[in-house]
Enzyme design. Structure first.
Site, PDB file in Angstrom:
ATOM      1  N   CYS A  81      42.336  12.307 -20.787  1.00 17.06           N
ATOM      2  CA  CYS A  81      41.183  11.753 -21.509  1.00 17.06           C
ATOM      3  C   CYS A  81      41.372  10.302 -21.919  1.00 17.06           C
ATOM      4  O   CYS A  81      42.469   9.873 -22.250  1.00 17.06           O
ATOM      5  CB  CYS A  81      40.945  12.523 -22.800  1.00 17.06           C
ATOM      6  SG  CYS A  81      40.808  14.270 -22.618  1.00 17.06           S
TER       7      CYS A  81
ATOM      8  N   ARG B   4      43.088   7.257 -15.468  1.00 17.68           N
ATOM      9  CA  ARG B   4      43.752   8.351 -16.174  1.00 17.68           C
ATOM     10  C   ARG B   4      43.257   9.722 -15.694  1.00 17.68           C
ATOM     11  O   ARG B   4      43.894  10.728 -15.974  1.00 17.68           O
ATOM     12  CB  ARG B   4      43.503   8.222 -17.683  1.00 17.68           C
ATOM     13  CG  ARG B   4      44.099   6.969 -18.277  1.00 17.68           C
ATOM     14  CD  ARG B   4      43.553   6.724 -19.667  1.00 17.68           C
ATOM     15  NE  ARG B   4      44.040   7.687 -20.629  1.00 17.68           N
ATOM     16  CZ  ARG B   4      45.159   7.585 -21.316  1.00 17.68           C
ATOM     17  NH1 ARG B   4      45.943   6.547 -21.118  1.00 17.68           N
ATOM     18  NH2 ARG B   4      45.507   8.493 -22.189  1.00 17.68           N
TER      19      ARG B   4
ATOM     20  N   TRP C  10      39.057  15.135 -19.764  1.00 15.42           N
ATOM     21  CA  TRP C  10      39.784  15.896 -18.744  1.00 15.42           C
ATOM     22  C   TRP C  10      39.905  17.295 -19.316  1.00 15.42           C
ATOM     23  O   TRP C  10      40.612  17.502 -20.306  1.00 15.42           O
ATOM     24  CB  TRP C  10      41.154  15.242 -18.539  1.00 15.42           C
ATOM     25  CG  TRP C  10      41.920  15.730 -17.361  1.00 15.42           C
ATOM     26  CD1 TRP C  10      41.731  15.378 -16.053  1.00 15.42           C
ATOM     27  CD2 TRP C  10      43.038  16.624 -17.372  1.00 15.42           C
ATOM     28  NE1 TRP C  10      42.656  16.001 -15.265  1.00 15.42           N
ATOM     29  CE2 TRP C  10      43.461  16.774 -16.030  1.00 15.42           C
ATOM     30  CE3 TRP C  10      43.715  17.318 -18.366  1.00 15.42           C
ATOM     31  CZ2 TRP C  10      44.540  17.587 -15.668  1.00 15.42           C
ATOM     32  CZ3 TRP C  10      44.788  18.130 -18.010  1.00 15.42           C
ATOM     33  CH2 TRP C  10      45.190  18.250 -16.665  1.00 15.42           C
TER      34      TRP C  10
ATOM     35  N   GLY D 178      43.839  15.114 -26.776  1.00 24.78           N
ATOM     36  CA  GLY D 178      44.923  15.974 -27.244  1.00 24.78           C
ATOM     37  C   GLY D 178      44.440  17.416 -27.274  1.00 24.78           C
ATOM     38  O   GLY D 178      43.438  17.772 -26.650  1.00 24.78           O
TER      39      GLY D 178
ATOM     40  N   GLU E  86      60.535  14.564  -3.796  1.00 25.51           N
ATOM     41  CA  GLU E  86      59.543  13.552  -4.156  1.00 25.51           C
ATOM     42  C   GLU E  86      58.547  13.334  -3.014  1.00 25.51           C
ATOM     43  O   GLU E  86      57.341  13.200  -3.246  1.00 25.51           O
ATOM     44  CB  GLU E  86      60.271  12.249  -4.542  1.00 25.51           C
ATOM     45  CG  GLU E  86      59.387  11.045  -4.812  1.00 25.51           C
ATOM     46  CD  GLU E  86      58.361  11.239  -5.918  1.00 25.51           C
ATOM     47  OE1 GLU E  86      58.416  12.255  -6.631  1.00 25.51           O
ATOM     48  OE2 GLU E  86      57.480  10.371  -6.041  1.00 25.51           O
TER      49      GLU E  86
ATOM     50  N   LYS F 216      54.490  13.919  -3.366  1.00 26.86           N
ATOM     51  CA  LYS F 216      53.514  12.866  -3.094  1.00 26.86           C
ATOM     52  C   LYS F 216      52.457  13.350  -2.113  1.00 26.86           C
ATOM     53  O   LYS F 216      51.282  13.103  -2.280  1.00 26.86           O
ATOM     54  CB  LYS F 216      54.257  11.647  -2.533  1.00 26.86           C
ATOM     55  CG  LYS F 216      53.776  10.329  -3.003  1.00 26.86           C
ATOM     56  CD  LYS F 216      54.356   9.776  -4.271  1.00 26.86           C
ATOM     57  CE  LYS F 216      54.152  10.603  -5.501  1.00 26.86           C
ATOM     58  NZ  LYS F 216      54.831  10.044  -6.662  1.00 26.86           N
TER      59      LYS F 216
ATOM     60  N   GLU G  53      50.155  15.903  -3.757  1.00 26.62           N
ATOM     61  CA  GLU G  53      49.349  15.292  -4.802  1.00 26.62           C
ATOM     62  C   GLU G  53      48.164  14.514  -4.228  1.00 26.62           C
ATOM     63  O   GLU G  53      47.051  14.639  -4.733  1.00 26.62           O
ATOM     64  CB  GLU G  53      50.274  14.345  -5.586  1.00 26.62           C
ATOM     65  CG  GLU G  53      49.693  13.738  -6.816  1.00 26.62           C
ATOM     66  CD  GLU G  53      50.703  12.840  -7.520  1.00 26.62           C
ATOM     67  OE1 GLU G  53      51.689  12.417  -6.885  1.00 26.62           O
ATOM     68  OE2 GLU G  53      50.489  12.547  -8.701  1.00 26.62           O
TER      69      GLU G  53
ATOM     70  N   HIS H 111      68.110  30.275   4.294  1.00 24.25           N
ATOM     71  CA  HIS H 111      68.147  31.379   3.325  1.00 24.25           C
ATOM     72  C   HIS H 111      66.746  31.902   2.994  1.00 24.25           C
ATOM     73  O   HIS H 111      66.533  32.453   1.922  1.00 24.25           O
ATOM     74  CB  HIS H 111      68.872  30.936   2.058  1.00 24.25           C
ATOM     75  CG  HIS H 111      70.311  30.610   2.303  1.00 24.25           C
ATOM     76  ND1 HIS H 111      71.249  31.573   2.599  1.00 24.25           N
ATOM     77  CD2 HIS H 111      70.959  29.423   2.357  1.00 24.25           C
ATOM     78  CE1 HIS H 111      72.429  31.001   2.798  1.00 24.25           C
ATOM     79  NE2 HIS H 111      72.272  29.685   2.664  1.00 24.25           N
TER      80      HIS H 111
ATOM     81  N   LYS I 111      46.815  10.568 -14.915  1.00 22.99           N
ATOM     82  CA  LYS I 111      47.955   9.663 -14.826  1.00 22.99           C
ATOM     83  C   LYS I 111      49.044  10.035 -15.830  1.00 22.99           C
ATOM     84  O   LYS I 111      50.212  10.081 -15.502  1.00 22.99           O
ATOM     85  CB  LYS I 111      47.494   8.213 -15.037  1.00 22.99           C
ATOM     86  CG  LYS I 111      48.605   7.171 -14.944  1.00 22.99           C
ATOM     87  CD  LYS I 111      49.228   7.127 -13.557  1.00 22.99           C
ATOM     88  CE  LYS I 111      50.337   6.101 -13.442  1.00 22.99           C
ATOM     89  NZ  LYS I 111      51.160   6.342 -12.241  1.00 22.99           N
TER      90      LYS I 111
END
Ligand code: AGP
Length: 594
Positions: free
Chosen positions: A2, A27, A71, A98, A468, A472, A475, A491, A589
């Site tokens: 938010c 954000r 959000w 929040g 990573e 990426k 995402e 395995h 973000k």
């Protein structure tokens, strides 16, 4: 996550609120709204969807207002659940970031007292609590009601016939932009930079009152306090796209500079922290997401250079783990410095008696107030939701820390330290070489775009880089991908390998190279297409469908270069698939809720 903006001053507020909200778009959000104090009332407009769906032509003239991008946490994205919220009388309007953990109880009590709610959100209780407890002064009311809230908040409230905005924060970011004849508030600095580069950061528990010509702040005990005014030394251009189609691409290309800036003034002498005053015989690094992957690489770096045992842990797990008698020197890594789980972990570590240090990219961010020491990464603002240059600079800082620790405990010889410094100095040039090959790397994406599942594998220090790379791609390209230590494939995951399951394999010429070659052979035998990234090798070239080579560096520094290739692979794959690269669906973000 938010975004909040607010303005009080001599100018018409509507356009200022929209501009500020747009600056916070990075954000992530799913609905937007504004409240403008007009003659004898408060005008509210809010909508599910994008900021551009707000109808500016309908805004009244006014000099005071607040805006919000939401959000969704409690209640789905909808017009009703969008902020701002008004109380039953329409005298107040409120926006909130929040989570209010005890909102159900508060809401039940308010309903019993006759309050009618219009949304499913936790935030709406704040507007009704203000109405219920108001006794003539909004500042006193807010001071009073924040004591009833459990959870995290950045709250902004406006009142009919008033030019003041009253705000409060606890564990959610909020800055005040200090102007001339005008003052602003925002969740993040870019939203105020069009008007001023002077900001005040509120501390947890602060309540403040802002009017066109004054800022008054009280701490959690109700004492009037001054908060330092900080001059921001980067401008909006730094945070804009500068000709690139996406922030993410711009930020990938900024890495040579980001590495250079992060090394500046630190290579010959590292003065950011005097580690000698701490017990650093055991180190724990805590973080989330990409920063966690940097922590994992950091573990290998610190163990190799300084021979200090080190663990990397996820913040969301650490905070609920059992305390032990060990009190490791604890490093928290957070690009934003606002990640709720990492901040909570910092508090937990302190509570357990550990000395703490943050590595962050954002000056005066919340985490900096929770720790004994801070090191800034100096990557410049990162707007794309996918972390790129900040990961790279987190690694740079970890190399510097490891060298400092190694020199302090005599595990690193001075001449070896000099070699490492030389390698670090050369890294911006090596990254540039890779960026110049981006068109070749782009062609490799043909092998990825149609896949439903992709594996990323590596060993040792490049195992976290595989994690990573997979993160990426998930995402921003929405392709399911999994990072694995190459030795683990047999395995279980081997069962998934087919000619439709590409494997991105990282192979650098370290002590695991031969084992990796063996693993690649096993993967090739299952007909999976192999994209190898690493050092040149004839055998590897034969086994893989494509080999992307990196400039030659000692294996310890290879994560930075390999990762640049994986960033470009993810970017161009997402580009081909026409994904919302800078604002991937469902993501924010900085994750300021638990
Ligand atoms: C990375 O691309 C992500 N957007 C995410 O994993 C991020 O790294 C994580 O949320 C932690 O953020 P921080 O570094 O700001 O604490």
């Amino acid at each position: 996550m938010c975004g909040i903006v607010g303005y009080t001053g001599i100018n018409n507020v509507g356009g200022i609120l929209l501009k500020g909200l747009k600056r916070l778009e990075y954000r992530g959000y799913d609905s937007a709204g504004v409240a403008i104090v007009e003659n004898n009332g408060i005008y509210v407009q809010k909508t599910k969807g994008r900021i551009r769906e707000l109808d500016e032509d309908d805004f009244p003239n006014g000099n005071v207002g607040i805006g919000h991008t939401r959000w969704a946490t409690h209640g789905k994205p909808s017009d009703e659940n969008a902020h701002p919220f008004s109380d039953c009388t329409g005298e107040f309007a409120v926006v909130h970031n929040g989570i209010i953990d005890n909102f159900v109880t508060l809401k039940e009590e308010l309903i019993k007292k006759g309050h009618e709610f219009t949304s499913e959100t936790d935030s709406e209780v704040i507007a009704h609590l203000i109405e219920e407890n108001y006794q003539g002064d909004l500042v006193e009311t807010l001071k009073n009601i924040v004591g009833m809230l459990r959870g995290s908040y950045a709250i902004c409230a406006v009142q009919k016939d008033s030019n003041r905005i009253v705000i409060a924060r606890d564990q959610s970011p909020l800055v005040i932009g200090v102007g001339v004849d005008e003052n602003l508030i925002a969740s993040d600095v870019p939203a105020v930079l069009d008007y001023t580069n002077e900001v005040k950061y509120l501390e947890d528990g602060d309540v403040a009152e802002i009017s066109s010509n004054g800022v008054h702040i009280w701490d959690s005990l109700g004492n009037a306090v001054e908060r330092e005014t900080v001059e921001i030394d980067w401008n909006l251009e730094d945070a804009e796209k500068g000709g690139y189609e996406h922030y993410m691409l711009k930020e990938i290309y900024e890495q040579p500079k980001a590495i250079h800036d992060s090394l500046l003034g630190r290579l010959v002498e590292f003065n950011d922290v005097d580690f000698k005053q701490y017990d650093t015989r055991f180190i724990r690094i805590i973080s989330c997401g990409t920063s966690y992957h940097a922590a994992l690489v950091g573990k290998y770096i610190i163990e190799e250079i300084a021979k200090i045992p080190c663990t990397a842990e996820l913040a969301s797990e650490y905070r609920y783990s059992s305390p032990s008698e060990y009190l490791p020197f604890t490093i928290l890594i957070s690009q934003s410095g606002e990640t709720a789980d990492t901040i909570a972990a910092a508090k937990e570590a302190k509570q357990r008696g550990c000395k703490t240090m943050a590595i962050t990219n954002v000056m005066n961010s919340s985490i900096t107030r929770e720790v004994d020491e801070v090191i800034y990464t100096q990557a410049g603002p990162e707007i794309g939701v996918a972390a790129t240059k900040t990961f790279t600079t987190q690694l740079i800082v970890l190399y510097l820390i490891a060298m400092e620790l190694g020199l302090n405990n005599n595990k690193l010889l001075r001449e070896n330290a000099q070699d490492y410094r030389d390698e670090l100095r050369r890294l911006p040039r090596h990254v540039k070489v890779l960026l110049d090959q981006s068109e070749d790397i782009r062609k490799v994406c043909e092998k990825l775009v149609d896949a439903d599942d992709i594996f990323f594998v590596g060993r040792n220090i490049n195992y976290p880089v595989a994690l990573e790379g997979a993160l990426k791609l998930k995402e921003i390209a929405y392709i399911h991908s999994a990072g694995y230590p190459a030795g683990e494939l047999k395995h279980g995951p081997f069962a998934l390998l087919t000619e439709n399951t590409p494997v991105v394999a990282i192979l650098v010429k370290d002590h695991t190279f031969e084992k990796m070659l063996g693993n690649i052979g096993e993967i090739a035998a299952r007909s999976s297409p192999i994209i190898a990234v690493g050092d040149h090798d004839k055998e590897l070239k034969k086994l893989s469908d494509k080999l992307i080579t990196i400039p030659s560096v000692p294996p310890m520094f290879s994560p930075i270069l390999v990762n640049v290739v994986l960033q470009l692979l993810a970017y161009y794959t997402a580009y081909e698939l026409d994904c919302a690269i800078d604002k991937p669906r469902n993501l924010a973000k900085s994750v300021t809720v638990e």
